[in-house]
Design a protein around this motif. Structure first.
Motif: not given
Length: 294
Positions: A205-211
């Motif tokens: 889970w990080d910003s790349g995954t969320i986007i």
């Protein structure tokens, strides 16, 4: 609307590729989560806009059964079998096999109408499928990994794609996008969740995954299916399935721009074939197929 839905699918496919390659996401996890979350999102919007009318079809047992059939045999089967075909072969092979859906739809439309396929329809199907083949394999048949499992799941995904095109029009005209597509996704997501248990999977889970998840769930599922199926209810399942083939064109362009995917000259031929199909089918009078069907 149909074209916009296909474009959204093409964009979301690139987000999905990023999740598979960079975040170790599995197809089972992604399909179950995207259906559940997108379904809940659409139902929340539908509740706000429609109120109690959102649940109107629950009062008609026959229509409830139709939505359940659409949910499992259309929405769920198409996506799950497609990603299973990718798992047992590759994305190009799975895309080519799923693109056979217009053949199935054309056969059913002709049987229902007690007629033979028209020349323009046959030409459009062959041109579209040929274009998808060129874009998915770059014209090299050896890029297809046609194992027995891939063939089964790929053809099953084509049947699922034909099913959600054919099963949705009547219910969408009667109840609208939010209840039919929203509950269709929710029911399909629940069935798959019971089978795959997505909470067992680890995820980075990080910003790349969320986007990327936003791109897959919101753009590529909630928005894409809503636009596409609403468009299908207007132009008919056969024409809709051909217009939806703008998806691989979009995916190739976005992949080239943002994912460093190589672009080959043969892809231009695929572009011309698919966009030519869109132009050919767009010359038909609006709503003709849908009107004849109703």
């Amino acid at each position: 609307m149909t074209l916009a839905g296909g474009i959204c699918w093409g964009i979301s496919g690139c987000f999905g590729q990023y999740l598979f390659q960079q975040k170790d996401v599995t197809s089972n996890w992604l399909v179950s989560v995207r259906l559940l979350v997108a379904g809940i999102l659409l139902l929340a919007i539908g509740r706000w806009r429609m109120g109690k009318d959102l649940n109107a079809f629950f009062h008609d047992r026959k229509d409830l059964r139709k939505v359940l059939i659409f949910s499992v045999f259309g929405m769920l089967f198409c996506q799950y079998f497609y990603f299973s075909a990718v798992e047992y072969s590759n994305a190009g092979t799975a895309t080519v096999l799923q693109s056979l859906a217009p053949f199935v739809i054309l056969a059913i439309v002709c049987i229902r109408g007690l007629r033979l396929p028209k020349g323009r329809e046959v030409i459009a199907v062959f041109a579209a499928v040929s274009g998808v083949f060129l874009l998915s394999t770059h014209g090299n048949i050896h890029n297809m990994m046609l194992t027995e499992q891939a063939l089964f799941f790929g053809l099953a995904s084509a049947a699922g794609a034909a099913a959600y095109n054919l099963l949705s029009a009547e219910m969408l005209s009667k109840y609208g996008v939010y209840p039919v597509v929203g509950y269709g996704m929710l029911f399909g997501g629940i069935v798959l969740t019971v089978i795959v248990w997505p909470w067992r999977y680890g995820l980075i889970w990080d910003s790349g995954t969320i986007i990327a998840l936003f791109g897959v769930i919101v753009i590529g599922t909630a928005v894409a299916f809503s636009l596409y199926l609403k468009g299908v209810s207007m132009v008919g399942p056969f024409m809709g399935s051909l217009l939806g083939m703008v998806e691989p064109v979009t995916a190739i362009v976005v992949s080239f721009l943002f994912l460093d995917t190589k672009f080959q000259w043969i892809d231009l031929v695929g572009f011309v074939l698919i966009l030519g199909t869109v132009l050919l089918m767009s010359l038909r009078s609006p709503g003709r197929e849908a009107t004849k069907k109703s």
